[in-house]
Design an enzyme around this catalytic site. Sequence first.
Site, PDB file in Angstrom:
ATOM      1  N   TRP A 102     -13.268   4.303  58.010  1.00 31.79           N
ATOM      2  CA  TRP A 102     -12.674   5.546  58.500  1.00 31.79           C
ATOM      3  C   TRP A 102     -13.343   6.020  59.785  1.00 31.79           C
ATOM      4  O   TRP A 102     -12.686   6.569  60.669  1.00 31.79           O
ATOM      5  CB  TRP A 102     -12.709   6.616  57.408  1.00 31.79           C
ATOM      6  CG  TRP A 102     -11.933   6.186  56.207  1.00 31.79           C
ATOM      7  CD1 TRP A 102     -12.420   5.845  54.982  1.00 31.79           C
ATOM      8  CD2 TRP A 102     -10.510   5.969  56.130  1.00 31.79           C
ATOM      9  NE1 TRP A 102     -11.401   5.452  54.148  1.00 31.79           N
ATOM     10  CE2 TRP A 102     -10.221   5.520  54.828  1.00 31.79           C
ATOM     11  CE3 TRP A 102      -9.465   6.125  57.044  1.00 31.79           C
ATOM     12  CZ2 TRP A 102      -8.929   5.213  54.409  1.00 31.79           C
ATOM     13  CZ3 TRP A 102      -8.167   5.829  56.627  1.00 31.79           C
ATOM     14  CH2 TRP A 102      -7.912   5.389  55.328  1.00 31.79           C
ATOM     15  N   ASP A 171     -16.299  14.155  59.082  1.00 29.90           N
ATOM     16  CA  ASP A 171     -15.178  13.901  58.188  1.00 29.90           C
ATOM     17  C   ASP A 171     -15.741  13.924  56.773  1.00 29.90           C
ATOM     18  O   ASP A 171     -16.486  13.031  56.372  1.00 29.90           O
ATOM     19  CB  ASP A 171     -14.572  12.532  58.517  1.00 29.90           C
ATOM     20  CG  ASP A 171     -13.454  12.126  57.559  1.00 29.90           C
ATOM     21  OD1 ASP A 171     -13.154  12.889  56.621  1.00 29.90           O
ATOM     22  OD2 ASP A 171     -12.890  11.028  57.756  1.00 29.90           O
ATOM     23  N   LYS A 195      -8.845  14.272  47.311  1.00 31.49           N
ATOM     24  CA  LYS A 195      -9.933  13.698  46.532  1.00 31.49           C
ATOM     25  C   LYS A 195     -10.654  14.762  45.708  1.00 31.49           C
ATOM     26  O   LYS A 195     -10.786  14.629  44.497  1.00 31.49           O
ATOM     27  CB  LYS A 195     -10.894  12.950  47.456  1.00 31.49           C
ATOM     28  CG  LYS A 195     -10.171  11.838  48.245  1.00 31.49           C
ATOM     29  CD  LYS A 195     -11.047  11.151  49.233  1.00 31.49           C
ATOM     30  CE  LYS A 195     -10.263  10.266  50.185  1.00 31.49           C
ATOM     31  NZ  LYS A 195      -9.580   9.137  49.536  1.00 31.49           N
TER      32      LYS A 195
END
Length: 359
Positions: A102, A171, A195
């Site tokens: 990511w 992030d 999540k």
Amino acid sequence: MDRVYNFNAGPAAIPVEVLQKAQGELLNFNHTGMSVMELSHRSQAYDEVHNNAKSLLKELLNIPDSYDVLFLQGGASLQFAMIPMNFLNNENIAYYILSGAWSEKALSEAKKFGETNVLASSKESNYTHIPKQFEANSLQNAAYLHITSNNTIFGTQWHEFPSTNAPLIADMSSDILSRELNIEQFDLIYAGAQKNLGPSGVTVVIIKKDLIEKANKNVPTILSYQTHASKNSLYNTPPTFAIYMLSLVLEWVKEQGGVAEIERRNKQKAQILYNAIDESDGFYKGHAEKESRSFMNVTFTLPSDELTKAFVQEAKENRLIGLSGHRSVGGCRASIYNAVTIEACEKLAQFMKEFRKKH
């Protein structure tokens, strides 16, 4: 209820109590005669939901008044582009620390907008650890320093955040609300909800108001942080149901005892599974180095692909779902986000021990 033990990486488990409350309010929310999905985002009934979610998040994470909380769309993937679009220009440099797939994707988007620099990376080891060797306190012409706090694919996590002279952007899609934070270490935090915060559809951005003022002015209106901050995230129709679900999850966290209690449970859950790995005499091998292990995503391999396939299949037969590892690591992955119970982790650890004895 015929519920399974859900170890999916995302969209992931949501607390049963939250699902039950949403179920009970689905047809008639707060005596409106409508579902939350049917409310106008300009109505008072929805306004209360929206502001309650914002207020709870600020309370639970101790977010100072010098920060704004935004509810956006497009997931973390849109933030990969929106951040450099707002803060990277011809006169500065965006610094990135690579700790997984990511962060690579975030870097790739930033390259389209200006000069970038990889300050550190653990790619050479297939991201088995969080990079350690770097100097972040004297970055030249820095627009910002970007990190990914938890790496779902590789099962690694930052346990101490870097000190830097640049605005620090993180992030936190896969570990926000899982542990206590000093928000003032960061200038911008962003997280997709799917999540730890609720269902997919809303992206939370926690941003320092001073940073908003420094943003580039010549960006499309919808992609400007200033636009959303000035309109309380109501510039366009927000993902109302996802924000409603977020508010219910935040209420649940508060009822559990807040983020400190959630962190305690998460560490306990992770230890149960890491013990099963470490006590297996090498049958299970953790991908992450011990000092970088994630409390959210436990990654491990088995001696062969055949055993891995058998493990996932037999686990499924025992109602343990979502344990296939990502192709770049192989093996298995147990995602143990906030809503995953201690009981679920104990069931998985017991299954791991029984499977090892059997094979």
